[in-house]
Design a protein around this motif. Sequence first.
Motif, PDB file in Angstrom:
ATOM      1  N   UNK A   1      25.979  39.260  20.338  1.00  0.00           N
ATOM      2  CA  UNK A   1      25.958  37.769  20.903  1.00  0.00           C
ATOM      3  C   UNK A   1      27.035  37.566  22.132  1.00  0.00           C
ATOM      4  N   UNK A   2      28.095  37.744  21.693  1.00  0.00           N
ATOM      5  CA  UNK A   2      29.027  37.617  22.817  1.00  0.00           C
ATOM      6  C   UNK A   2      28.718  38.456  23.965  1.00  0.00           C
ATOM      7  N   UNK A   3      28.621  39.682  23.757  1.00  0.00           N
ATOM      8  CA  UNK A   3      28.427  40.753  24.800  1.00  0.00           C
ATOM      9  C   UNK A   3      27.111  40.485  25.744  1.00  0.00           C
ATOM     10  N   UNK A   4      26.040  39.809  25.150  1.00  0.00           N
ATOM     11  CA  UNK A   4      24.893  39.379  25.973  1.00  0.00           C
ATOM     12  C   UNK A   4      25.039  38.119  26.575  1.00  0.00           C
ATOM     13  N   UNK A   5      26.338  37.487  26.316  1.00  0.00           N
ATOM     14  CA  UNK A   5      26.698  36.438  27.326  1.00  0.00           C
ATOM     15  C   UNK A   5      27.522  36.459  28.301  1.00  0.00           C
ATOM     16  N   UNK A   6      27.888  37.914  28.488  1.00  0.00           N
ATOM     17  CA  UNK A   6      28.754  37.989  29.521  1.00  0.00           C
ATOM     18  C   UNK A   6      28.456  37.782  31.012  1.00  0.00           C
ATOM     19  N   UNK A   7      27.197  38.438  31.155  1.00  0.00           N
ATOM     20  CA  UNK A   7      26.561  38.193  32.711  1.00  0.00           C
ATOM     21  C   UNK A   7      26.276  36.663  32.700  1.00  0.00           C
ATOM     22  N   UNK A   8      25.911  35.974  31.982  1.00  0.00           N
ATOM     23  CA  UNK A   8      25.488  34.429  32.003  1.00  0.00           C
ATOM     24  C   UNK A   8      26.798  33.834  32.377  1.00  0.00           C
ATOM     25  N   UNK A   9      27.903  34.073  31.688  1.00  0.00           N
ATOM     26  CA  UNK A   9      29.014  33.399  31.789  1.00  0.00           C
ATOM     27  C   UNK A   9      29.640  33.681  33.300  1.00  0.00           C
ATOM     28  N   UNK A  10      29.492  34.856  33.959  1.00  0.00           N
ATOM     29  CA  UNK A  10      30.201  35.278  35.026  1.00  0.00           C
ATOM     30  C   UNK A  10      29.186  34.952  36.456  1.00  0.00           C
ATOM     31  N   UNK A  11      27.845  34.757  35.962  1.00  0.00           N
ATOM     32  CA  UNK A  11      26.904  34.437  37.234  1.00  0.00           C
ATOM     33  C   UNK A  11      27.591  33.271  38.069  1.00  0.00           C
ATOM     34  N   UNK A  12      28.143  32.156  37.565  1.00  0.00           N
ATOM     35  CA  UNK A  12      28.465  31.157  38.603  1.00  0.00           C
ATOM     36  C   UNK A  12      29.321  31.936  39.603  1.00  0.00           C
ATOM     37  N   UNK A  13      30.456  32.815  38.991  1.00  0.00           N
ATOM     38  CA  UNK A  13      31.400  33.181  39.890  1.00  0.00           C
ATOM     39  C   UNK A  13      30.786  34.212  40.819  1.00  0.00           C
ATOM     40  N   UNK A  14      29.732  35.075  40.577  1.00  0.00           N
ATOM     41  CA  UNK A  14      29.091  35.990  41.463  1.00  0.00           C
ATOM     42  C   UNK A  14      28.331  35.279  42.419  1.00  0.00           C
ATOM     43  N   UNK A  15      28.013  33.645  42.269  1.00  0.00           N
ATOM     44  CA  UNK A  15      27.028  33.117  43.204  1.00  0.00           C
ATOM     45  C   UNK A  15      28.129  32.637  44.370  1.00  0.00           C
ATOM     46  N   UNK A  16      29.357  32.399  43.751  1.00  0.00           N
ATOM     47  CA  UNK A  16      30.427  32.131  44.966  1.00  0.00           C
ATOM     48  C   UNK A  16      30.644  33.254  46.008  1.00  0.00           C
ATOM     49  N   UNK A  17      30.757  34.389  45.539  1.00  0.00           N
ATOM     50  CA  UNK A  17      30.900  35.496  46.150  1.00  0.00           C
ATOM     51  C   UNK A  17      29.734  36.119  47.118  1.00  0.00           C
ATOM     52  N   UNK A  18      28.549  35.494  46.471  1.00  0.00           N
ATOM     53  CA  UNK A  18      27.238  35.952  47.129  1.00  0.00           C
ATOM     54  C   UNK A  18      27.061  34.883  48.380  1.00  0.00           C
ATOM     55  N   UNK A  19      27.543  33.563  48.328  1.00  0.00           N
ATOM     56  CA  UNK A  19      27.160  32.334  49.169  1.00  0.00           C
ATOM     57  C   UNK A  19      28.198  31.907  49.864  1.00  0.00           C
ATOM     58  N   UNK A  20      29.618  32.575  49.982  1.00  0.00           N
ATOM     59  CA  UNK A  20      30.721  32.015  50.497  1.00  0.00           C
ATOM     60  C   UNK A  20      31.030  32.831  51.667  1.00  0.00           C
ATOM     61  N   UNK A  21      31.296  32.303  52.827  1.00  0.00           N
ATOM     62  CA  UNK A  21      31.818  33.122  53.899  1.00  0.00           C
ATOM     63  C   UNK A  21      33.304  32.891  54.178  1.00  0.00           C
ATOM     64  N   UNK A  22      34.055  33.617  54.876  1.00  0.00           N
ATOM     65  CA  UNK A  22      35.451  33.448  55.163  1.00  0.00           C
ATOM     66  C   UNK A  22      35.812  32.028  55.810  1.00  0.00           C
ATOM     67  N   UNK A  23      34.701  31.722  56.680  1.00  0.00           N
ATOM     68  CA  UNK A  23      34.856  30.305  57.264  1.00  0.00           C
ATOM     69  C   UNK A  23      34.980  29.294  56.351  1.00  0.00           C
ATOM     70  N   UNK A  24      33.978  29.175  55.434  1.00  0.00           N
ATOM     71  CA  UNK A  24      34.063  28.339  54.419  1.00  0.00           C
ATOM     72  C   UNK A  24      35.219  28.207  53.560  1.00  0.00           C
ATOM     73  N   UNK A  25      35.874  29.188  53.313  1.00  0.00           N
ATOM     74  CA  UNK A  25      37.258  29.274  52.642  1.00  0.00           C
ATOM     75  C   UNK A  25      38.455  28.515  53.474  1.00  0.00           C
ATOM     76  N   UNK A  26      38.501  29.180  54.636  1.00  0.00           N
ATOM     77  CA  UNK A  26      39.398  28.709  55.624  1.00  0.00           C
ATOM     78  C   UNK A  26      39.279  26.838  55.820  1.00  0.00           C
ATOM     79  N   UNK A  27      38.051  26.517  55.864  1.00  0.00           N
ATOM     80  CA  UNK A  27      37.908  25.299  55.932  1.00  0.00           C
ATOM     81  C   UNK A  27      38.191  24.327  54.654  1.00  0.00           C
ATOM     82  N   UNK A  28      37.875  24.829  53.384  1.00  0.00           N
ATOM     83  CA  UNK A  28      38.174  24.377  52.129  1.00  0.00           C
ATOM     84  C   UNK A  28      39.772  24.267  51.920  1.00  0.00           C
ATOM     85  N   UNK A  29      40.368  25.661  52.509  1.00  0.00           N
ATOM     86  CA  UNK A  29      41.896  25.569  51.986  1.00  0.00           C
ATOM     87  C   UNK A  29      42.626  24.680  53.109  1.00  0.00           C
TER      88      UNK A  29
END
Length: 202
Positions: free
Chosen positions: A126-154
Amino acid sequence: MASKKYKVELPAELRDEGYQEIKVSLLSKAGDPNAVDVAINGFVDALFNDDELKPIFEKYSKPHLKAHQQRLFLMAITDLPADFDYKSFIMERHYKLFDKGVNEKHFDLMVKYLNEALATLSVDPEIAGGINAHLAPFRDVFETTSPDDVKGYLKKSIGSLHMIRIAQAKRQREQEIEEHNRRASMGSTFSEQTDMKSEELG
């Protein structure tokens, strides 16, 4: 008072002491007292041995990287609050990864090796099965964020943190003044009491 380093902090239960609690929980299933550390070492070795990931991590020492991956290990099997700001969390702490071109494909490779490491612990399905779900929001960040987004945020974030530190310094100074006045008042009272006793003795 320690200055605030980041705008987005992990919940207290997911910091170092939280990791130890999760570690104990996993060990109760794995049996071997060294099993979790061995799994993390294997995970880090896999990152260094992968041709696509090695250029990203090779400048870091393995002990340094291990300390950081412990947190990923923890977040992979733990629920974060519903309002947790994943994007800001990643941009504040791992902004250099975006300059290196890290994207969701690199993240998928990391998750693959993380799953393999956890598999060595015989983690509850049950724990192992939830790994991808727990990390999916982090994956979304790397999929949708550009270096310019990061510079603006920082740029914006650094300004906000500067104001926070100014407020903290001001409050600390006020506390120091309050403490100074309190001590001065105590000293004055003590002096008055001493004078009164001297008069009585005289």
